[in-house]
Design an enzyme around this catalytic site. Structure first.
Site, PDB file in Angstrom:
ATOM      1  N   GLU A 134       0.932  -1.163   0.042  1.00  0.00           N
ATOM      2  CA  GLU A 134      -0.053   0.073  -0.105  1.00  0.00           C
ATOM      3  C   GLU A 134       1.020   1.244   0.029  1.00  0.00           C
ATOM      4  O   GLU A 134       1.850   1.178   0.203  1.00  0.00           O
ATOM      5  CB  GLU A 134      -0.659  -0.061   1.217  1.00  0.00           C
TER       6      GLU A 134
ATOM      7  N   LYS B 172       2.211   4.575   1.390  1.00  0.00           N
ATOM      8  CA  LYS B 172       2.235   5.132   3.047  1.00  0.00           C
ATOM      9  C   LYS B 172       1.817   6.563   3.059  1.00  0.00           C
ATOM     10  O   LYS B 172       2.347   7.449   2.434  1.00  0.00           O
ATOM     11  CB  LYS B 172       3.616   5.026   3.456  1.00  0.00           C
TER      12      LYS B 172
ATOM     13  N   ASP C  23       1.020  10.417   3.880  1.00  0.00           N
ATOM     14  CA  ASP C  23       1.873  11.470   4.808  1.00  0.00           C
ATOM     15  C   ASP C  23       0.604  12.013   5.362  1.00  0.00           C
ATOM     16  O   ASP C  23       0.221  13.184   4.951  1.00  0.00           O
ATOM     17  CB  ASP C  23       2.850  12.072   3.773  1.00  0.00           C
TER      18      ASP C  23
ATOM     19  N   TYR D 142      -7.334   2.100   6.012  1.00  0.00           N
ATOM     20  CA  TYR D 142      -6.510   1.032   5.717  1.00  0.00           C
ATOM     21  C   TYR D 142      -6.504  -0.240   6.617  1.00  0.00           C
ATOM     22  O   TYR D 142      -5.517  -0.963   6.638  1.00  0.00           O
ATOM     23  CB  TYR D 142      -5.180   1.569   5.225  1.00  0.00           C
TER      24      TYR D 142
ATOM     25  N   LYS E 139      10.649   3.615   3.518  1.00  0.00           N
ATOM     26  CA  LYS E 139      10.595   4.791   3.479  1.00  0.00           C
ATOM     27  C   LYS E 139      11.544   5.317   2.226  1.00  0.00           C
ATOM     28  O   LYS E 139      12.642   4.622   2.074  1.00  0.00           O
ATOM     29  CB  LYS E 139      11.174   5.568   4.607  1.00  0.00           C
TER      30      LYS E 139
ATOM     31  N   CYS F  10      30.545  38.863  17.584  1.00  0.00           N
ATOM     32  CA  CYS F  10      29.190  38.417  17.628  1.00  0.00           C
ATOM     33  C   CYS F  10      28.118  39.487  16.790  1.00  0.00           C
ATOM     34  O   CYS F  10      28.481  40.644  16.779  1.00  0.00           O
ATOM     35  CB  CYS F  10      28.328  38.522  19.094  1.00  0.00           C
TER      36      CYS F  10
ATOM     37  N   CYS G 173      25.849  41.633  19.464  1.00  0.00           N
ATOM     38  CA  CYS G 173      26.255  42.537  20.426  1.00  0.00           C
ATOM     39  C   CYS G 173      27.827  42.819  20.161  1.00  0.00           C
ATOM     40  O   CYS G 173      28.453  43.832  20.817  1.00  0.00           O
ATOM     41  CB  CYS G 173      26.408  41.869  21.774  1.00  0.00           C
TER      42      CYS G 173
ATOM     43  N   CYS H   9      29.370  33.351  21.775  1.00  0.00           N
ATOM     44  CA  CYS H   9      29.309  35.022  22.148  1.00  0.00           C
ATOM     45  C   CYS H   9      29.286  34.554  23.707  1.00  0.00           C
ATOM     46  O   CYS H   9      28.137  33.991  24.149  1.00  0.00           O
ATOM     47  CB  CYS H   9      28.073  35.571  21.641  1.00  0.00           C
TER      48      CYS H   9
ATOM     49  N   CYS I  29      24.207  39.575  26.225  1.00  0.00           N
ATOM     50  CA  CYS I  29      23.710  39.782  24.580  1.00  0.00           C
ATOM     51  C   CYS I  29      22.331  39.428  24.471  1.00  0.00           C
ATOM     52  O   CYS I  29      21.697  38.501  24.737  1.00  0.00           O
ATOM     53  CB  CYS I  29      24.715  38.576  23.942  1.00  0.00           C
TER      54      CYS I  29
HETATM   55  S1  IVH Z   1      -0.831   0.326   8.903  1.00  0.00           S
HETATM   56  C1  IVH Z   1      -1.068  -1.941  12.612  1.00  0.00           C
HETATM   57  N1  IVH Z   1      -1.172   1.457   6.409  1.00  0.00           N
HETATM   58  O1  IVH Z   1       2.119   5.150   8.897  1.00  0.00           O
HETATM   59  C2  IVH Z   1      -0.918  -1.277  11.320  1.00  0.00           C
HETATM   60  N2  IVH Z   1      -0.224   2.757   8.228  1.00  0.00           N
HETATM   61  O2  IVH Z   1       4.441   4.365  11.073  1.00  0.00           O
HETATM   62  C3  IVH Z   1      -0.655   0.161  11.447  1.00  0.00           C
HETATM   63  N3  IVH Z   1       0.128   5.140   7.377  1.00  0.00           N
HETATM   64  O3  IVH Z   1       0.845   5.196  12.191  1.00  0.00           O
HETATM   65  C4  IVH Z   1      -0.802   1.177  10.269  1.00  0.00           C
HETATM   66  N4  IVH Z   1      -0.111   5.084   5.330  1.00  0.00           N
HETATM   67  O4  IVH Z   1      -0.307   6.766  10.417  1.00  0.00           O
HETATM   68  C5  IVH Z   1      -0.897   1.607   7.648  1.00  0.00           C
HETATM   69  N5  IVH Z   1      -1.453   2.395   4.413  1.00  0.00           N
HETATM   70  C6  IVH Z   1      -1.058   2.555   5.502  1.00  0.00           C
HETATM   71  C7  IVH Z   1      -0.475   3.569   6.068  1.00  0.00           C
HETATM   72  C8  IVH Z   1      -0.028   3.911   7.192  1.00  0.00           C
HETATM   73  C9  IVH Z   1       0.258   5.842   6.288  1.00  0.00           C
HETATM   74  C10 IVH Z   1       0.940   5.774   8.640  1.00  0.00           C
HETATM   75  C11 IVH Z   1       0.165   5.537   9.922  1.00  0.00           C
HETATM   76  C12 IVH Z   1       0.929   4.609  10.810  1.00  0.00           C
HETATM   77  C13 IVH Z   1       2.247   4.945  10.327  1.00  0.00           C
HETATM   78  C14 IVH Z   1       3.223   3.806  10.424  1.00  0.00           C
END
Ligand code: IVH
Length: 667
Positions: free
Chosen positions: A111, A113, A115, A220, A309, A403, A406, A421, A426
């Site tokens: 999925e 992630k 933000d 999700y 990430k 500085c 001052c 400093c 100051c």
């Molecule tokens: S699953 C136990 N799925 O990422 C499962 N998290 O560090 C919990 N997040 O706190 C989360 N997209 O705020 C999940 N597709 C996704 C996500 C997702 C964003 C965030 C969420 C979570 C953090 C994980």
């Protein structure tokens, strides 16, 4: 006639909720804007005329207007966990190898992630009853009034189920851009990125503001899939979609094996920039819920999922100048002044260059084209100068000797890289200490940020910390200050007043004792409980504390034996500031004290007798049978009928991790 009105209201709600669903969840347009507005206006008029027929799930509630006076705390029956981060394919391979070893070959769901910030939504008989933030995972905050303004979050589900679902609330990229354009025109500070902007919007007491922020959602996670006979995460996603939630269908993909995961990441990285929302990585989850159960979790994370990430993004810009700032300790920092550039959803104009050695090591020249980088939350950094793009007019960097505020001669301690400093009078140092005292992790006084504090200092209203608590005497002068209205002065004075109730660790951190960060301040506050105990401690007592070495111990000892500091603390005490620790521990204590517990099933970390004794030592009561007077049922492996009965009676249920967290926090 009256009945007809009710019927028409119900009908309009049905039409408009359906249209909202089609538009915001399925991205289909079924009504034109004009048609939608016409129905909405008709509904608003009828609701105004016949308030007795107004319904809580009316789409007119999306516009906001509900104002709360504070956020109620919400306890998560199942903790809201976050995910362990991985940063490269080899770490994903390790994850996959572990899953194969412990569970055998299996499918995953990949999925995006998103933000934003996570949210837990609770429905009873298909109606939204409340929504909460994650908070620390165990206790979050009730944000129902703001969540109601998010049009993709249904008020009513397609089936009358009792259910909790979890997902992400986010701010679309375009909304942030537009918001920042407006803020720039009004000379207001820009919102840094979509995540902070979404979190800030959700933390508004007045839901009108959240409504203007046009937040959106993806759902999700289903914490209790077994209650609905669901066997896989993929099915859970489909189930939630069927109930009316917005799931990220085009992005949620079933995969098996490492190659398919890699392909998914590659595709997502390509699509990332063109998505209307920000993603900061990929989540990989084991699909089978039986396998998830078998794999279990650690105290912080599920062991069946990871978050990959994306690597930090880099962009090029010009280094226009290097300017110097003076911190509260007198430390001088060179800062890059950059041609403003958009990087991961926020505009970057400045970046710290840390110290002279850092600039020299990177061989930065003023006028250079430089690459800058930002990874997630991390502050932007200058990576390198593009030397091949130099044209010969670039200027060498020159460290200053005096500085910038001052003018006093700077000093560099032996074997250290920083210049200081040393003038304790100051003004830059003083203003910085005042800003630090009011900052979010310290006394958290909203409205006393950098620029305002500088103004207040320069005008002589706040020269030292106690002056902050006398600002209410200058209310008239403050109202006359540019940009300050009657209401904002009242808010500021209230925020100052409220800060007196802060727990000790905030004050300790705010005092700015050399080397004492927010974490150490919390550790000390927990340990000493009040400021007197701290002030009376010996050097040895400080040094015996885990994580406190000889230098910090000396700093603490010196700070609390300095006459000026003793006087400052005495003055603050007389002004009514709390000098006691009343933080976390109190909160966890309240979860046990005076509450009735029943334990069922086998606990893996201690026996039931031991746990009962601990609960009782914190003022909780334990009993062997569940009744309507029971407050909490703690459930271990293979729970008995007590678990069923607890569910039937709607009693709060904790799993092992929850009770473990509470008692370890109290330990
Ligand atoms: S699953 C136990 N799925 O990422 C499962 N998290 O560090 C919990 N997040 O706190 C989360 N997209 O705020 C999940 N597709 C996704 C996500 C997702 C964003 C965030 C969420 C979570 C953090 C994980």
């Amino acid at each position: 006639m009256e009945n007809q009105v009710k019927e028409r209201i119900d009908e309009l709600i049905e039409i408009l909720n359906r249209a909202n669903y089609e538009y915001y969840v399925l991205a289909n347009t079924t009504l034109t804007d004009q048609e939608f507005d016409k129905y909405l206006r008709e509904l608003e008029n009828l609701e105004a005329e016949y308030p007795e027929y107004a319904r809580a799930d009316s789409p007119t509630k999306h516009v906001g207007g509900e104002v709360i006076d504070k956020f109620k705390k919400v306890h998560h029956a199942i903790p809201m966990l976050s995910l362990p981060d991985v940063f490269n394919i080899s770490e994903i391979e390790d994850f996959h190898a572990r899953i194969e070893r412990e569970n055998g070959n299996c499918e995953y769901v990949c999925e995006y992630k998103i933000d934003g910030l996570s949210v837990s939504l609770h429905y009873e008989k298909g109606k939204l009853v409340y929504a909460a933030t994650r908070g620390d995972g165990v206790v979050g905050e009730d944000i129902t009034h703001n969540v109601k303004t998010i049009k993709s979050i249904p008020f009513t589900l397609f089936e009358p189920v009792d259910i909790e679902v979890r997902g992400e609330i986010y701010m679309p990229k375009k909304v942030l851009e537009e918001l920042n354009k407006k803020r720039a025109l009004n000379n207001e500070p820009l919102l840094q990125n979509v995540r902070n902007a979404a979190a800030g919007s959700i933390r508004q007491l007045d839901s009108k503001i959240a409504a203007e922020r046009k937040l959106n959602s993806f759902i999700y996670h289903l914490p209790n899939p077994e209650d609905y006979g669901i066997k896989t995460h993929h099915e859970a996603l489909k189930f939630m979609k069927k109930l009316g939630f917005r799931t990220n269908d085009s992005a949620n993909v079933l995969v098996s094996g490492i190659d398919e995961i890699e392909n998914y990441i590659e595709e997502a990285s390509k699509k990332r920039d063109s998505l209307p929302y920000e993603i900061d990585g990929i989540v990989i989850k084991v699909n089978s819920l039986d396998s998830q159960k078998k794999l279990g979790m650690t105290s912080k994370y599920p062991r069946w999922a990871v978050a990959y990430k994306f690597p930090a993004q880099e962009v090029l810009t010009r280094l226009n100048d290097i300017v110097f700032t003076v911190g509260r300790t007198g430390r001088i920092t060179p800062n890059a002044v950059l041609d403003p550039v958009l990087l991961m959803g926020s505009t970057v104009k400045r970046a710290t260059l840390h110290n002279e050695d850092y600039v020299l090591a990177k061989d930065l020249k003023i006028g250079d084209i430089v690459s800058i980088r930002k990874a997630g939350d991390v502050i932007p950094e200058v990576v390198e100068a593009k030397k091949d793009r130099r044209v010969g007019t670039e200027k060498d960097f020159q460290m200053i000797t005096n500085c910038p505020i001052c003018g006093s001669l700077l000093e560099k301690k032996k074997d250290q890289v920083d210049y200081y400093c040393m003038n304790i009078h100051c003004s830059a140092r003083k203003v910085e200490s005042l800003i630090h005292f009011c900052s979010r992790k310290a006394m958290n006084i909203d409205g006393l940020g950098d620029e305002i504090m500088e103004d207040l200092y320069n005008m002589g209203f706040v020269k030292k910390i106690p002056d902050i608590y006398h600002l209410s005497d200058h209310k008239k002068d403050l109202i006359e200050l540019e940009g300050y209205g009657n209401k904002s002065v009242d808010n500021l004075i209230e925020a100052i007043h409220n800060s007196k109730q802060n727990s000790l660790e905030r004050l300790l951190f705010g005092l700015g004792i050399s080397g004492i960060g927010d974490k150490t301040a919390l550790l000390l506050a927990k340990l000493f409980k009040n400021i007197n105990n701290m002030m009376n401690a010996t050097y040895e007592e400080y040094q015996n504390i885990r994580d406190i070495g000889p230098t910090l111990a000396q700093n603490l000892f010196d700070y609390f034996h300095d006459e000026q500091n003793i006087l400052l603390i005495e003055t603050l005490k007389n002004l009514g500031l709390t000098m006691n620790y009343l933080g976390e521990e109190e909160k966890y204590h309240a979860l046990l004290t005076g509450r009735k517990f029943v334990l069922t099933g086998t606990l893996s970390f201690m026996d039931r007798e031991q746990l009962s004794a601990i609960i009782e030592s914190y003022g909780g009561k334990t009993s062997s049978s569940v009744s309507k007077n029971t407050d909490v049922v703690i459930v271990g492996e293979k729970p008995g009928t007590k678990f069923e009965k607890a569910k039937e009676l709607g009693i709060e249920i904790w799993n092992e991790e929850q009770i473990k967290k509470v008692i370890t926090e109290l330990d």
